[in-house]
Design a protein around this motif. Structure first.
Motif, PDB file in Angstrom:
ATOM      1  N   VAL A 143       0.853  -1.183   0.000  1.00  0.00           N
ATOM      2  CA  VAL A 143       0.000   0.000   0.000  1.00  0.00           C
ATOM      3  C   VAL A 143       0.891   1.236   0.000  1.00  0.00           C
ATOM      4  O   VAL A 143       1.583   1.506   0.991  1.00  0.00           O
ATOM      5  CB  VAL A 143      -0.942   0.012   1.218  1.00  0.00           C
TER       6      VAL A 143
ATOM      7  N   ALA B  51      -3.058   0.510   4.858  1.00  0.00           N
ATOM      8  CA  ALA B  51      -4.501   0.300   4.733  1.00  0.00           C
ATOM      9  C   ALA B  51      -5.251   1.044   5.832  1.00  0.00           C
ATOM     10  O   ALA B  51      -6.292   1.674   5.586  1.00  0.00           O
ATOM     11  CB  ALA B  51      -4.814  -1.193   4.785  1.00  0.00           C
TER      12      ALA B  51
ATOM     13  N   LYS C  28     -11.181 -10.997   4.033  1.00  0.00           N
ATOM     14  CA  LYS C  28     -10.638  -9.783   3.419  1.00  0.00           C
ATOM     15  C   LYS C  28     -10.542  -9.948   1.908  1.00  0.00           C
ATOM     16  O   LYS C  28     -10.556 -11.061   1.369  1.00  0.00           O
ATOM     17  CB  LYS C  28      -9.265  -9.450   4.003  1.00  0.00           C
TER      18      LYS C  28
ATOM     19  N   CYS D 155      -2.479  -1.007  -3.960  1.00  0.00           N
ATOM     20  CA  CYS D 155      -3.305   0.144  -3.586  1.00  0.00           C
ATOM     21  C   CYS D 155      -2.399   1.341  -3.385  1.00  0.00           C
ATOM     22  O   CYS D 155      -1.305   1.219  -2.826  1.00  0.00           O
ATOM     23  CB  CYS D 155      -4.063  -0.163  -2.297  1.00  0.00           C
TER      24      CYS D 155
ATOM     25  N   LEU E 180      -8.928   1.563   5.148  1.00  0.00           N
ATOM     26  CA  LEU E 180      -9.244   0.327   4.439  1.00  0.00           C
ATOM     27  C   LEU E 180      -8.799  -0.921   5.189  1.00  0.00           C
ATOM     28  O   LEU E 180      -8.769  -2.014   4.625  1.00  0.00           O
ATOM     29  CB  LEU E 180      -8.575   0.345   3.051  1.00  0.00           C
ATOM     30  N   GLU E 181      -8.460  -0.778   6.480  1.00  0.00           N
ATOM     31  CA  GLU E 181      -7.880  -1.903   7.202  1.00  0.00           C
ATOM     32  C   GLU E 181      -8.841  -3.063   7.371  1.00  0.00           C
ATOM     33  O   GLU E 181      -8.413  -4.201   7.592  1.00  0.00           O
ATOM     34  CB  GLU E 181      -7.351  -1.446   8.564  1.00  0.00           C
TER      35      GLU E 181
ATOM     36  N   THR F 147       1.992  -2.351   4.457  1.00  0.00           N
ATOM     37  CA  THR F 147       0.768  -3.098   4.117  1.00  0.00           C
ATOM     38  C   THR F 147      -0.393  -2.677   5.018  1.00  0.00           C
ATOM     39  O   THR F 147      -1.151  -1.775   4.682  1.00  0.00           O
ATOM     40  CB  THR F 147       1.025  -4.613   4.207  1.00  0.00           C
TER      41      THR F 147
ATOM     42  N   ILE G  20      -8.346  -4.684   3.387  1.00  0.00           N
ATOM     43  CA  ILE G  20      -7.066  -5.084   2.790  1.00  0.00           C
ATOM     44  C   ILE G  20      -5.953  -4.897   3.825  1.00  0.00           C
ATOM     45  O   ILE G  20      -6.182  -4.482   4.948  1.00  0.00           O
ATOM     46  CB  ILE G  20      -6.743  -4.272   1.526  1.00  0.00           C
ATOM     47  N   GLY G  21      -4.714  -5.203   3.434  1.00  0.00           N
ATOM     48  CA  GLY G  21      -3.544  -4.932   4.259  1.00  0.00           C
ATOM     49  C   GLY G  21      -3.010  -6.126   4.999  1.00  0.00           C
ATOM     50  O   GLY G  21      -1.889  -6.097   5.512  1.00  0.00           O
TER      51      GLY G  21
END
Length: 439
Positions: A67, A352, A368, A126, A357-358, A348, A361-362
């Motif tokens: 990310v 996120a 997920k 991302c 966005l945790e 990562t 994703i991440g």
């Protein structure tokens, strides 16, 4: 009812979920169905599940897609145009004039496409983009299949695509409305910096961000000069001013933050802000050093970004993470600062979290989205492999990125872009370079 088959089963040598922290799973499989991670199990067990496609990934480390929490994608077309200059000279005498002369929708489209391709080839699934013509950048993201936060640029003076802040916000709100259901694009507000945005506009952004539950992404405390001038002009440090205006909070993404005193740290902790660390850009522009270990120990979420290619000069987040880990040790005076697993987490899951966005994703967790990167550790320079995460961070470059999936869709297959024409992108970039150099 029989179990629905997996769309894809990935079988790497090592699987690093990032959450839980510090875990390395050997000879495990990861199953994907409908764009989500639905299975993480030992290889023998994973192979018992019906699967449409099985991919063997020998000597590969499977991890979340990287990310890139801060960049200016279209500035890839200004890569190398004004090197080896201090920040304000670089910005005021070179970059802003070049942008005034050249930036239009075609520039943003071609530059963003170039940046997306470079990032995908580097394992970035991302990224956060802070630039002009955000609607054009959003189109590029949509077409390329990658994931992004696109910010609405706000400054006190006219910028490409907006005659004033009011027009920029009006267009931004329309973009927010148009894309609020988009599965891969999130719109945020991008006031440039405290020294380029007045109080009234910042207060307006705060109100809109609260109403829309949107992020605020801003350059803050990038240099000591910025802080000193703010104190002379306003009688307070920029971060304190932003706190007074109500901008700080969990959605606030403070980019750079090379200048942090005890009061700044207290504000960051109190308001649960995220920091986006851009070590190589800060080094190249001699902007200062973000005290990553001090922030980490205080519980502040620290993500990592490349910044734009005009000040880095690449969009290599894996290389950026290695620099961040090494620099953190030097700044903290401790060899134990920001170890390899923490560095990967910063690139990562922390990224996120900074972008809100945790939950999606991440990390590689059941439920997920399947944003997944495969890193090849079979090379000469990675041998022998005692700790694959250490080898990834300290002994590998982005040329080890072999595959990338975003939402279960493969964007990179054995190092080759699946949805973009690399030769065409190079030709378009060269054409821009010829035109800009001629002027």
């Amino acid at each position: 009812m029989p179990e629905a088959p997996l769309d894809l089963l990935l079988l790497p040598t090592w699987l690093v979920p990032v959450e839980p922290a510090g875990v390395v799973l050997r000879e495990h499989g990861l199953g994907i169905r409908d764009g989500q991670i639905v299975l993480i199990a030992p290889r023998s067990e994973a192979l018992r599940h019906p699967t449409t496609e099985v991919r063997e990934l020998p000597d590969c480390l499977l991890a979340p897609g990287l990310v890139n929490a801060h960049g200016h994608a279209a500035m890839s077309l200004l890569r190398g145009i004004a090197d080896d200059l201090p920040l304000m000279t670089w910005l005021q005498e070179h970059i802003w004039p070049a942008e005034s002369r050249w930036v239009d929708e075609d520039f943003v489209r071609d530059g963003t496409d170039l940046a997306i391709a470079e990032q995908v080839k580097g394992g970035i699934s991302c990224f956060s983009d802070m630039y002009f013509y955000p609607q054009t950048a959003a189109e590029c993201v949509h077409n390329a299949g990658v994931r992004a936060q696109i910010t609405v640029p706000v400054l006190d003076f006219p910028v490409p695509g907006a005659l004033n802040a009011a027009e920029a916000l009006r267009k931004g709100l329309q973009l927010f409305d148009d894309l609020k259901q988009h599965p891969r694009i999130r719109i945020a507000f991008g006031p440039h910096a405290p020294y380029t945005v007045s109080d009234d506009k910042l207060e307006q952004i705060r109100v809109l961000a609260d109403e829309l539950d949107a992020g605020i992404h801003m350059h803050v405390h990038e240099t000591a000069q910025e802080v000193a001038e703010a104190v002379a002009k306003h009688g307070e440090r920029p971060l304190a001013r932003l706190a007074r205006l109500g901008l700080l909070g969990p959605r606030f993404q403070a980019v750079h933050m090379t200048q942090i005193d005890d009061d700044d740290l207290a504000l960051l902790v109190e308001h649960n802000c995220s920091i986006v660390h851009c070590p190589e850009s800060n080094l190249k522009l001699a902007s200062g050093f973000c005290p990553v270990e001090r922030l980490w120990q205080a519980g502040v979420n620290v993500a990592i970004g490349t910044d734009g290619a005009a000040s880095n000069n690449d969009l290599d987040l894996l290389g950026e993470t290695r620099t961040a880990a090494l620099l953190a040790k030097a700044v903290a005076g401790s060899a134990t600062a920001l170890h390899a697993h923490s560095a990967l987490r910063m690139a990562t899951l922390n990224g996120a979290r900074a972008l809100g966005l945790e939950s999606q994703i991440g990390s590689l967790e059941l439920g997920k989205l399947a944003d997944v990167a495969a890193f090849d550790l079979s090379g000469l320079a990675q041998q022998p492999v005692y700790d694959p995460v250490s080898q990834l961070i300290y002994a590998s470059g982005r040329d080890c990125v072999k595959h990338l999936w975003v939402g279960g869709k493969q964007l990179l297959d054995d190092g080759r872009l699946t949805r973009m024409d690399e030769n065409e992108l190079i030709a378009r970039a060269k054409d821009w370079g010829t035109r800009i150099a001629s002027k």
